[in-house]
Design an enzyme around this catalytic site. Structure first.
Site, PDB file in Angstrom:
ATOM      1  N   HIS A 101      83.818  13.683  16.060  1.00  0.00           N
ATOM      2  CA  HIS A 101      84.628  12.689  15.357  1.00  0.00           C
ATOM      3  C   HIS A 101      83.624  11.806  14.606  1.00  0.00           C
ATOM      4  O   HIS A 101      82.510  11.568  15.101  1.00  0.00           O
ATOM      5  CB  HIS A 101      85.371  11.751  16.302  1.00  0.00           C
ATOM      6  CG  HIS A 101      86.344  12.397  17.237  1.00  0.00           C
ATOM      7  ND1 HIS A 101      85.967  12.983  18.403  1.00  0.00           N
ATOM      8  CD2 HIS A 101      87.697  12.503  17.178  1.00  0.00           C
ATOM      9  CE1 HIS A 101      87.048  13.447  19.036  1.00  0.00           C
ATOM     10  NE2 HIS A 101      88.109  13.168  18.311  1.00  0.00           N
ATOM     11  N   ASP A 104      81.940   9.359  16.776  1.00  0.00           N
ATOM     12  CA  ASP A 104      81.009   9.858  17.805  1.00  0.00           C
ATOM     13  C   ASP A 104      79.577   9.834  17.298  1.00  0.00           C
ATOM     14  O   ASP A 104      78.650   9.561  18.059  1.00  0.00           O
ATOM     15  CB  ASP A 104      81.283  11.327  18.181  1.00  0.00           C
ATOM     16  CG  ASP A 104      82.674  11.586  18.668  1.00  0.00           C
ATOM     17  OD1 ASP A 104      83.289  10.663  19.231  1.00  0.00           O
ATOM     18  OD2 ASP A 104      83.154  12.721  18.484  1.00  0.00           O
ATOM     19  N   ASP A 307      95.650  15.012  30.933  1.00  0.00           N
ATOM     20  CA  ASP A 307      94.674  15.823  30.220  1.00  0.00           C
ATOM     21  C   ASP A 307      93.311  15.656  30.898  1.00  0.00           C
ATOM     22  O   ASP A 307      92.528  14.792  30.520  1.00  0.00           O
ATOM     23  CB  ASP A 307      94.643  15.278  28.773  1.00  0.00           C
ATOM     24  CG  ASP A 307      93.966  16.206  27.804  1.00  0.00           C
ATOM     25  OD1 ASP A 307      93.727  17.370  28.157  1.00  0.00           O
ATOM     26  OD2 ASP A 307      93.694  15.758  26.668  1.00  0.00           O
TER      27      ASP A 307
END
Ligand code: XUL
Ligand code: CO
Length: 440
Positions: A101, A104, A307
């Site tokens: 991303h 990141d 998740d």
């Protein structure tokens, strides 16, 4: 640049009998299968966010991870150190790709212009490293969900200014993905969904999501970005209802808005299971709709409803995922991105390596089992025979549009009771067990 992961050399293939936890048992990158190396079949990628950003924090406590970059406090110095870490990590594991991303690789500054400058600095460091490395970018994406400005969504925010901010962010993220030779660009919904319909105009939000994706398609054309656009379905988390619920919902959404030619799917195992589907189901939905793109490789925990992004080690899942992948024609631009994080208790630096090795071995083994299942036609032959009635007689007439309700009534009056055969589920499951245990 100095070595980051000291004490860990290049991970070698040592075969199934090895007791070395820092060696591959099944993944032999250079092994040729069906005319292509395993490295090229599997197209593994490291996820920057889990591997170089996450530290194992959870709602009950801070991160536990011990990392080689822990002593670095300056945010840009840290970002640049992680570029080195990424390349060293991928090279040691023979992982050919990474994914990120925007946020990141470079931390956000106080305004967009400064943030973009930071991105440029890191992108130029990545380019320098790429010049002397075989490691490539599988995909880039945007984090338009962490910053509080996106608390109500990005392209589905009720606030047009938040939509505009997200658009500016995607524009820049697409540009850097292109600059780094990224082969795909991913849209995961982030906070594109709702918490309650009491405050939500769902129609406007969905129209805006489609408008946003349409703008991305136009901008890609304008700048000549020829990477594949991918949408990553997920049913819930962070919002109660995510708009890109599952593969079937995304296919329908794209077709409703005339966007289906421009997008494929990035199917994530744990997202499929959160939607109460198997991983194989969502891959199959993507495949039969011509939208099989890429995979976020991980697994959930059958006891937990969220998740968990665990490293994929379940051979049944990896086998059936590879089965779908081979049926889809294999990866072209896509690959197997480890959207997975080590458990909080696996805090040591070498756990990062062992976790990737476990996942890579599970997929390598799964690939070989799947390739053998397909070569031996064990399942496809059964399925073909099961549907044989559609290739002649009344079945062929139905498929060719030669029979409607009147003809089918007349046929049934003549034909009487249909002859039904067993689906043989248990027999097929036993064959799958046999292939998983016997194939090396
Ligand atoms: C979140 C998730 C993301 C996407 C990229 O569940 O899977 O990390 O893969 O935004
Ligand atoms: Co993902």
């Amino acid at each position: 640049m100095s070595e980051m992961f000291k004490g860990i050399g290049k991970i070698a293939y040592e075969g199934p009998k090895t007791d070395n936890p820092l060696a591959f048992r099944y993944y032999n990158p250079n092994e040729m299968v069906n005319g292509k190396s395993m490295k090229d079949h599997l197209r593994f990628a490291v996820a920057y966010w889990h591997t170089f950003q996450a530290r194992g924090s959870d709602p009950f406590g801070p991160g536990t991870a011990v990392r080689p970059w822990d002593a670095i406090t300056d945010p840009m110095e840290l970002a640049l150190a992680k570029v080195d870490a990424n390349f060293e990590f991928c090279e040691k594991l023979e992982i050919p790709f990474f994914c990120f991303h925007d946020r990141d690789i470079a931390p956000e500054a106080t305004n967009l212009a400064e943030t973009n400058k930071r991105l440029d600095t890191v992108v130029s460091a990545i380019k320098t490293r790429m010049a002397s490395s075989e490691v490539k970018l599988l995909w880039g994406t945007t984090n338009a969900f962490s910053n509080p400005r996106f608390m109500h969504g990005a392209s589905t925010s009720p606030h047009a200014d938040a939509f505009a901010y997200a658009a500016a962010q995607v524009k820049k993220a697409m540009e850097i993905t292109m600059e780094l030779g990224g082969q795909n660009y991913v849209f995961w919904g982030g906070r594109e969904g709702y918490e309650t319909l009491l405050n939500t105009d769902m129609k406007l939000e969905l129209d805006n999501l489609a408008r946003f994706l349409g703008m991305a398609v136009s901008y890609a054309k304008e700048i000549g970005f020829d990477g594949q656009f991918l949408i990553e379905p997920k049913p819930k988390e962070p919002t109660k209802h995510q708009y890109d619920f599952d593969a079937a919902t995304v296919v329908g959404f794209l077709k409703t808005y005339g966007l289906d030619k421009h997008f494929k799917l990035n199917v994530e195992a744990n997202h499929a299971t959160l939607a109460q589907h198997t991983f194989q189901h969502d891959l199959a939905v993507a495949r039969i709709n011509g939208m099989f793109g890429s995979v976020d490789a991980n697994q959930g925990d059958s006891m937990l409803g969220w998740d968990t992004d665990q490293f994929p080690t379940n051979l049944y899942d990896t086998t059936l995922a590879m089965y779908e992948t081979i049926l889809a024609g294999g990866f072209t631009k896509g690959g197997l991105n480890f959207d997975a994080k080590v458990r909080r208790g696996s805090f040591q630096m070498d756990d990062m390596f062992m976790a990737h090795i476990a996942g890579m071995d599970a997929f390598a083994r799964g690939y070989k089992v799947a390739a053998k299942l397909i070569a031996d036609k064990v399942l496809t032959k059964f399925v073909d025979e099961r549907y044989a009635s559609w290739h002649s007689g009344i079945g062929a007439d139905i498929r060719l549009g030669k029979a409607g309700f009147r003809e089918l009534e007349a046929y049934t009056l003549r034909n009487g009771e249909p002859v039904i055969r067993s689906g043989r589920q248990e027999m097929l499951e036993a064959i799958l067990n046999q292939y998983i245990t016997e194939t090396v």
